[in-house]
Enzyme design. Structure first.
Site, PDB file in Angstrom:
ATOM      1  N   CYS A  63      -6.952  12.213   7.275  1.00 50.25           N
ATOM      2  CA  CYS A  63      -6.778  12.312   5.819  1.00 50.25           C
ATOM      3  C   CYS A  63      -7.811  13.206   5.157  1.00 50.25           C
ATOM      4  O   CYS A  63      -7.482  14.082   4.384  1.00 50.25           O
ATOM      5  CB  CYS A  63      -6.815  10.915   5.213  1.00 50.25           C
ATOM      6  N   CYS A  78     -10.196   2.923   9.684  1.00 49.62           N
ATOM      7  CA  CYS A  78      -9.637   2.885   8.328  1.00 49.62           C
ATOM      8  C   CYS A  78      -8.726   1.665   8.164  1.00 49.62           C
ATOM      9  O   CYS A  78      -8.777   0.970   7.147  1.00 49.62           O
ATOM     10  CB  CYS A  78      -8.858   4.170   8.047  1.00 49.62           C
ATOM     11  N   SER A 107       1.361   5.314  -0.283  1.00 49.28           N
ATOM     12  CA  SER A 107       0.591   6.549  -0.084  1.00 49.28           C
ATOM     13  C   SER A 107       1.226   7.749  -0.764  1.00 49.28           C
ATOM     14  O   SER A 107       0.620   8.806  -0.841  1.00 49.28           O
ATOM     15  CB  SER A 107       0.501   6.846   1.412  1.00 49.28           C
ATOM     16  N   GLY A 120       4.147   8.706   0.502  1.00 48.48           N
ATOM     17  CA  GLY A 120       4.993   9.183   1.599  1.00 48.48           C
ATOM     18  C   GLY A 120       6.282   8.385   1.679  1.00 48.48           C
ATOM     19  O   GLY A 120       6.453   7.370   0.996  1.00 48.48           O
ATOM     20  N   VAL A 121       7.187   8.841   2.546  1.00 47.91           N
ATOM     21  CA  VAL A 121       8.508   8.207   2.638  1.00 47.91           C
ATOM     22  C   VAL A 121       8.418   6.800   3.236  1.00 47.91           C
ATOM     23  O   VAL A 121       9.157   5.894   2.828  1.00 47.91           O
ATOM     24  CB  VAL A 121       9.499   9.103   3.422  1.00 47.91           C
ATOM     25  N   ASP A 122       7.523   6.573   4.197  1.00 46.78           N
ATOM     26  CA  ASP A 122       7.454   5.269   4.870  1.00 46.78           C
ATOM     27  C   ASP A 122       7.063   4.145   3.911  1.00 46.78           C
ATOM     28  O   ASP A 122       7.717   3.104   3.858  1.00 46.78           O
ATOM     29  CB  ASP A 122       6.463   5.324   6.046  1.00 46.78           C
ATOM     30  N   MET A 177      -3.968   3.844  -2.891  1.00 45.55           N
ATOM     31  CA  MET A 177      -5.395   3.822  -2.552  1.00 45.55           C
ATOM     32  C   MET A 177      -5.953   5.236  -2.567  1.00 45.55           C
ATOM     33  O   MET A 177      -5.461   6.096  -1.846  1.00 45.55           O
ATOM     34  CB  MET A 177      -5.588   3.251  -1.140  1.00 45.55           C
ATOM     35  N   GLY A 202       0.856  -1.185   0.000  1.00 46.23           N
ATOM     36  CA  GLY A 202       0.000   0.000   0.000  1.00 46.23           C
ATOM     37  C   GLY A 202       0.888   1.229   0.000  1.00 46.23           C
ATOM     38  O   GLY A 202       1.588   1.486   0.977  1.00 46.23           O
TER      39      GLY A 202
END
Length: 373
Positions: A200, A103, A14, A16-18, A38, A12
């Site tokens: 979000c 979520c 997003s 982002g860095v993670d 997603m 998954g």
């Protein structure tokens, strides 16, 4: 050595860095990796600031850099039905919900997991700071992430054994600073991207403004517990138990100059109760009742558990005794607790292991219900 190339992991992503580093690490470990973005919220809505388009561009850039295929999947309907409607109904009921818990339970580890299976996934992976360990009986235990400040097991506490069996958390053994370093060393497009904060679907928007678009605010009276009228409140849904600030009463009306806090709510009379002092007696409780009780592995329907618990994210653990009856539990605290908030998650731990949790319904002080709803 096992051949990871035959194991397909759907990540998954997003933007982002993670999640970028999650995909990178799995690719480096030889897995067959697919990235999936997603889209959970319609950011064309004039109140949503989720910048989904920019985030998807970042996913595409990172996926191209590390050489994995990527897709976008739209879960807006599922998110609205299973998370956002829940969020609104909780606020309407005078509670303070935690949409992240729902979520994860309903979207990231249900709708997304189901979608990943259609791509032939053996596992899904996310950038959460948590760890999974499989014991000799094949049972998966969820442990806190080693970075204490980033551990996200609180938000993952409603995951089932079935979901955990199919889940990988590649960042669980890393500090956040190490994740950034890995991203920078690899030259990932998201290496310096700021972490997203807040809910979000609200993004950077003013929370009051956002909520009032969906729920009409009902102004009412602000009172002290002993019945002094302190003015008007803007609508009970805008306040949470233990909140300081935003009350508009400053140091007035009090002889001791201590700050004012929200110490209670009465939904039926539309009254907001306020009091002075961080440890105001109305904010302290000795037990709680919770529902939606859920454990990460099979447990008897009735049992008693001595463990520790968190009542909100980023809070030290407190010792408790939990009396479980099906999907309900009474949680008795070893020491009185402050601002136990209906709608928030209570999460149980045995040392480093997250055992599960539930949603707080009511707080009690020496057997008497606190006026929090």
């Amino acid at each position: 050595m096992s051949d990871n190339s035959k194991i397909r992991v759907v990540v998954g992503m997003s933007g982002g860095v993670d999640s970028s580093v999650t995909a990178l690490l799995l690719k480096e470990q030889g897995y067959d990796v697919i990235g999936v973005f997603m889209k959970n919220w319609d950011d064309t809505d004039e109140f949503g600031v989720c910048t989904a388009t920019e985030d998807y561009k970042d996913v595409a850039a990172v996926a191209d850099q590390i050489g994995i295929p990527y897709y976008s999947v739209n879960f807006e309907k599922e998110y609205w039905d299973r998370v956002f409607e829940y969020f609104l109904s909780e606020y309407k009921a005078g509670r303070t919900p935690n949409p992240d818990v729902m979520c994860n339970k309903e979207i990231k580890f249900k709708a997304f997991l189901d979608y990943a299976m259609t791509l032939g996934a053996d596992y899904v992976a996310t950038g959460h700071y948590a760890q999974v360990r499989r014991d000799e009986d094949g049972i998966v235990h969820m442990l806190r992430g080693v970075d204490n400040g980033k551990d996200q097991t609180y938000f993952l506490s409603q995951l089932s054994q079935e979901q955990l069996q199919k889940t990988m958390f590649p960042l669980g053994h890393l500090q956040k600073s190490e994740v950034r370093e890995i991203a920078e060393r690899a030259g990932l497009a998201t290496a310096k991207k700021k972490d997203s904060t807040g809910i979000c679907f609200i993004g950077e928007k003013n929370f009051k403004q956002f909520l009032s678009q969906y729920l009409p605010a009902q102004k009412g009276r602000m009172m002290t517990v002993d019945g002094r009228d302190m003015g008007e409140h803007a609508g009970l849904m805008y306040y949470t138990i233990g909140q300081r600030g935003g009350l508009g009463i400053g140091g007035q009306h009090g002889g001791d100059n201590q700050p004012w806090f929200v110490v209670g709510k009465d939904l039926s009379k539309n009254i907001l109760y306020v009091g002075q002092g961080f440890y105001h007696e109305s904010l302290m409780s000795t037990s709680l009742q919770a529902s939606v009780i859920h454990f990460t592995r099979d447990m008897p329907s009735e049992f008693t558990l001595e463990c520790t618990a968190k009542f909100r994210y980023r809070q030290p653990d407190s010792k408790v005794t939990v009396y479980v009856k099906g999907e309900h539990a009474e949680v008795v605290f070893d020491e009185p607790q402050r601002a136990i908030t209906p709608g928030q998650a209570v999460v149980f731990y045995d040392a480093e292991e997250c055992l599960g949790g539930g949603i707080i319904d009511m707080a009690f002080k020496d057997g008497v219900a606190c006026q929090y709803i």
